[in-house]
Structure formats: structure tokens, C-alpha cells
Design a protein around this motif. Structure first.
Motif, PDB file in Angstrom:
ATOM      1  N   ILE A 333       0.835  -1.211   0.000  1.00  0.00           N
ATOM      2  CA  ILE A 333       0.000   0.000   0.000  1.00  0.00           C
ATOM      3  C   ILE A 333       0.873   1.266   0.000  1.00  0.00           C
ATOM      4  O   ILE A 333       0.645   2.191  -0.776  1.00  0.00           O
ATOM      5  CB  ILE A 333      -0.931   0.005   1.240  1.00  0.00           C
ATOM      6  CG1 ILE A 333      -1.927  -1.149   1.143  1.00  0.00           C
ATOM      7  CG2 ILE A 333      -1.671   1.342   1.367  1.00  0.00           C
ATOM      8  CD1 ILE A 333      -2.639  -1.461   2.463  1.00  0.00           C
ATOM      9  N   LEU A 334       1.879   1.275   0.860  1.00  0.00           N
ATOM     10  CA  LEU A 334       2.668   2.504   1.052  1.00  0.00           C
ATOM     11  C   LEU A 334       3.696   2.728  -0.047  1.00  0.00           C
ATOM     12  O   LEU A 334       3.958   3.862  -0.437  1.00  0.00           O
ATOM     13  CB  LEU A 334       3.417   2.434   2.397  1.00  0.00           C
ATOM     14  CG  LEU A 334       2.573   2.559   3.657  1.00  0.00           C
ATOM     15  CD1 LEU A 334       3.393   2.152   4.883  1.00  0.00           C
ATOM     16  CD2 LEU A 334       2.068   3.986   3.813  1.00  0.00           C
ATOM     17  N   MET A 335       4.273   1.624  -0.549  1.00  0.00           N
ATOM     18  CA  MET A 335       5.439   1.779  -1.442  1.00  0.00           C
ATOM     19  C   MET A 335       5.222   1.151  -2.811  1.00  0.00           C
ATOM     20  O   MET A 335       6.127   1.174  -3.642  1.00  0.00           O
ATOM     21  CB  MET A 335       6.672   1.126  -0.794  1.00  0.00           C
ATOM     22  CG  MET A 335       7.008   1.671   0.576  1.00  0.00           C
ATOM     23  SD  MET A 335       8.164   0.568   1.411  1.00  0.00           S
ATOM     24  CE  MET A 335       7.884   1.008   3.109  1.00  0.00           C
ATOM     25  N   GLY A 336       4.061   0.510  -3.010  1.00  0.00           N
ATOM     26  CA  GLY A 336       3.788  -0.088  -4.319  1.00  0.00           C
ATOM     27  C   GLY A 336       4.559  -1.364  -4.587  1.00  0.00           C
ATOM     28  O   GLY A 336       4.700  -1.775  -5.744  1.00  0.00           O
ATOM     29  N   THR A 337       5.075  -2.023  -3.542  1.00  0.00           N
ATOM     30  CA  THR A 337       5.718  -3.329  -3.753  1.00  0.00           C
ATOM     31  C   THR A 337       4.636  -4.344  -4.126  1.00  0.00           C
ATOM     32  O   THR A 337       3.445  -4.070  -3.990  1.00  0.00           O
ATOM     33  CB  THR A 337       6.437  -3.792  -2.461  1.00  0.00           C
ATOM     34  OG1 THR A 337       5.472  -3.769  -1.395  1.00  0.00           O
ATOM     35  CG2 THR A 337       7.589  -2.870  -2.108  1.00  0.00           C
TER      36      THR A 337
END
Ligand code: NAD
Length: 378
Positions: A333-337
Motif C-alpha cells: 500500500i505505502l510503497m507499491g511493492t
């Protein structure tokens, strides 16, 4: 400049627009960085039964990118106990009736549904409609149609969805996936996997009640064997045949006791799985053209144990799988991993579950599957 609330933050993250929003909306970044849980996403657990109590809540004390922010429970007496133990403010405590008002709570980013299987779809859909990202425990639901409804609700509300497949974040599982991908032991030819335990408890428990569980061993433990058969070969099966065995019908009145199934794969590989509520089983063995590798145990809470035909003994530092799993989703969610356990993976496994039950109903007849690469995350 328009300020982002946590809710619009979730929506932007769901659309993959968070990076540009963060640059353009410094107030949100400030709001997050002044929070004492700096840039950690708030998780609310729905259902405070044994898995939430003994695994998820303790694991949330070890996570780096998310934290236990709230609870949703139908048992009033648990509220104060959990509030005190985990320092949860009253405003983040919900019951099943006022659950939908969680939409107005900016401290909750992710709702983790940890209820009996037949309740997953209802609560996941309501969580998505509240604008929250969703983690749904395994099995994702009790039918493919319910999985579709959850996936659609998350897409329509631009929130992310993951299934509680903790093994997808486990380092031993990921080492096995690497062996398969890199053909370390040549081509995988045959996979054998077992997942079961001996059920002796209360015969009225929800796991033995089909209306709440959707099925017996196959729904509960069988999804592990389905998963290991797939990551043990790196492919989705193209056909399945299955058999059911019943020796304690007085106890397993409503649900399956032991099931075996055989999978065919497009490259000629074959897999055999066993799942049971009447036998222990916790193993994955992959026989390859140039050797073998094995996890035994393969899917307990860890540490997992692995060996190979080279004489290697796999050893990774032990960290709670659930902490790794929830951090993986928060990073997504936060970093698009990558999302290591997306909703499509849960739906794919439910398609296979339904095919296994159909094969049993038809006396073991082979069922063809058209899954393509659905749910494969390498
Ligand atoms: P549990 O029986 O210990 O807890 C169930 C919770 O649901 C309780 O808090 C109970 O009060 C609540 N509940 C609400 N309505 C209910 C109803 N009508 N009947 C029964 N309970 C009701 O179960 P659990 O072991 O915590 O399992 C919950 C979910 O988590 C299941 O979907 C299960 O498959 C999943 N699970 C996953 C793992 C894993 O390793 N990923 C492990 C255990 C459980």
C-alpha cells in the motif's frame, strides 16, 4: 491546498496515485510524520478469536509498517481487556452493529477479517465500502461467487485486497519458489503435499458446521496443500481428480474428514495432495529431474524446516510469519511493492476447491481447469 484525509489517502493508494499525491500534498505527509506511529498503517482486527488473540495481535507488536490500531468484536467483555493490553483508544473499538461507521475513522487504514469463513465476504465487502484496505483470512470465502463479490467491492472502492496467506511471506516458502523458478534441481516432476490435524474438540465448533465453514478439512487445511502444489511446481494445474474418505461420520456429521486429490500440470508435472481433520500432515516434497527438496514442517507457524538432495539444511532467521505478511501488505500500500497474496490468488484456490468437491460428487471424475496464470505471484 486541499488536505488529504486518511480515507482519501487509502483511495489514492488503491489507485496507485500515492506517490504523486504525497509530493503535491505535503500536509498529509506532515500529518503522518507527526503521528507517534510514524507512517505506520493502522490495522483493525475483526473477530478476536484464537488466531487474532494468539497470532495476529502479538505479531502486530513486531511489525515495522503497520500497527494494531483498532478492534471489532461481538463480545463486550473483550473490549476493555484488549484496550488495556494494546493501548487501543475507545474511539477505535467497534462491534458488529456499528462496524460500518469505521468509515469515519481516519486512524484505521486496513481492516483484517478474522471471522468464520462464511462471514468473510460480508465483512470484507463492508470494509471496502468503508474505504478501507482489506485483509481477508483464508479460505477467502466459501464460494467463487463470494470471492468475486469481494474482489469487485475492493476494485469499485479503490482499496487493496490481500488474503491471509502467511506462507507467501515466509522465507522457506520463498526459497522453494526460487528453486522452482531457477530450476536449481532441474524440472519439478512430482509434488507431494499434506496438510492436516486430528480434530478431537467440540463437535459443534464452527469449523465442523458447514453453514459457517463452507466445508471441512479441504476449506480449512486443504488450501495449504493447494498452495504448496502450486508453488511447488510454479504453475496452476490444468486438471484435478479427488477422493473423500470418511471413518468418523458420527463426529464429522456435516463436513469432509479426509480428502486426497491429484493435479496435472501443462508441462507434464503431477501433484498429489492430502488434507485431513483426522490425520496429521504438514509437508511438501518436490521430486525433480536432478534431485529433490522438501519442507517438513511446511506450513506451521514456524520455524519451517527445509532439506534438499544436495544435503543442504535451510536456515533463515525466525520472524513471525504474520508480522512479515502484514508488513508485506502495508508496504504494498505505502510503497507499491508487489501484493504477494492478492484476491485473485484466493479466488483461484476457491475455483480449485469447488472442482475438488465436484470431482468427489462425480465419483472421482477428472475436472478440467482453465486458470492460466491467475493468482501466480513469483
Ligand atoms: P475462532 O473460533 O477462534 O474465532 C472466531 C471468532 O469469530 C471469535 O471471536 C467469535 O466470537 C467470532 N464469531 C462471530 N460470529 C461467530 C459465529 N457465528 N460463530 C462462531 N464464531 C463467531 O476461529 P479462528 O481460529 O480465530 O479462525 C478465524 C478465521 O481465521 C478463520 O477464517 C480461519 O480459517 C482463519 N485462520 C487462519 C489461520 C492462518 O494460519 N492463516 C490460522 C487460524 C485461523
Amino acid at each position: 491546498m486541499k488536505q488529504l484525509t486518511r480515507r482519501s489517502f487509502n483511495g489514492l493508494a488503491g489507485k496507485g496515485l500515492l506517490g504523486s499525491a504525497l509530493i503535491a500534498n505535503m500536509p498529509l505527509a506532515n500529518a503522518l510524520s507527526t503521528n507517534k506511529n510514524d507512517k505506520k498503517l493502522g490495522i483493525a482486527l475483526v473477530g478476536l478469536g484464537s488466531y487474532s488473540t494468539y497470532q495476529l495481535a502479538p505479531s502486530l507488536q513486531e511489525t515495522a509498517h503497520c500497527y494494531l490500531a483498532g478492534i471489532v468484536t461481538g463480545t463486550k467483555s473483550k473490549e476493555a481487556i484488549w484496550q488495556e493490553k494494546y493501548n487501543i483508544p475507545k474511539k477505535n473499538v467497534y462491534n458488529y452493529d456499528n462496524f460500518d461507521t469505521i468509515a469515519d475513522n481516519d486512524s484505521i487504514d486496513i481492516i483484517y477479517v478474522v471471522l468464520p469463513n462464511s462471514m468473510h465476504a460480508d465483512f470484507c465487502i463492508r470494509a471496502a465500502k468503508a474505504g478501507k484496505h482489506v485483509i481477508c483470512e483464508k479460505p477467502m470465502a466459501i464460494s467463487v461467487a463470494e470471492c468475486d463479490a469481494i474482489i469487485n467491492a475492493c476494485n469499485e472502492n479503490n482499496v487493496k485486497l490481500a488474503v491471509g496467506y502467511r506462507m507467501q511471506s515466509d522465507p522457506y516458502t520463498n526459497e522453494v519458489k526460487k528453486y522452482v523458478r531457477e530450476k536449481t534441481f532441474g524440472d519439478v516432476k512430482f509434488v507431494s503435499s499434506d496438510a492436516g490435524y486430528i480434530s478431537k474438540g467440540n463437535p459443534d465448533q464452527w469449523r465442523l458446521d458447514k453453514s459457517l465453514s463452507g466445508g471441512g478439512a479441504l476449506m480449512n487445511m486443504g488450501v495449504y496443500s493447494i498452495q504448496t502444489s502450486i508453488y511447488g511446481t510454479g504453475q496452476n494445474p490444468i486438471a484435478v481428480s479427488a477422493q473423500e474418505f470418511s471413518t468418523r461420520p458420527e463426529y464429522f456429521k456435516d463436513t469432509d474428514e479426509t480428502i486426497t486429490a491429484q493435479f496435472k500440470f501443462a508441462n507434464g508435472a503431477v501433484a498429489h495432495m492430502m488434507t485431513s481433520h483426522n490425520s496429521n500432515g504438514n509437508r511438501l516434497k518436490c521430486h525433480c529431474s536432478k534431485g529433490w527438496f522438501e519442507l517438513d514442517p511446511a506450513h506451521s507457524y514456524g520455524p519451517i524446516s527445509g532439506t534438499t538432495s544436495n544435503g543442504d539444511i535451510l536456515k533463515f532467521p525466525h520472524k513471525k510469519q504474520q508480522a512479515l505478511q502484514m508488513d508485506d501488505f502495508a508496504k504494498h500500500i505505502l510503497m507499491g511493492t508487489k501484493n504477494v497474496a492478492p484476491g485473485e490468488m484466493g479466488k483461484r484456490d476457491m475455483i480449485i476447491v469447488e472442482a475438488i468437491y465436484k470431482s468427489i460428487d462425480e465419483g472421482g471424475k477428472e475436472q478440467l481447469l482453465s486458470l492460466g496464470n491467475m493468482g501466480i505471484v513469483s
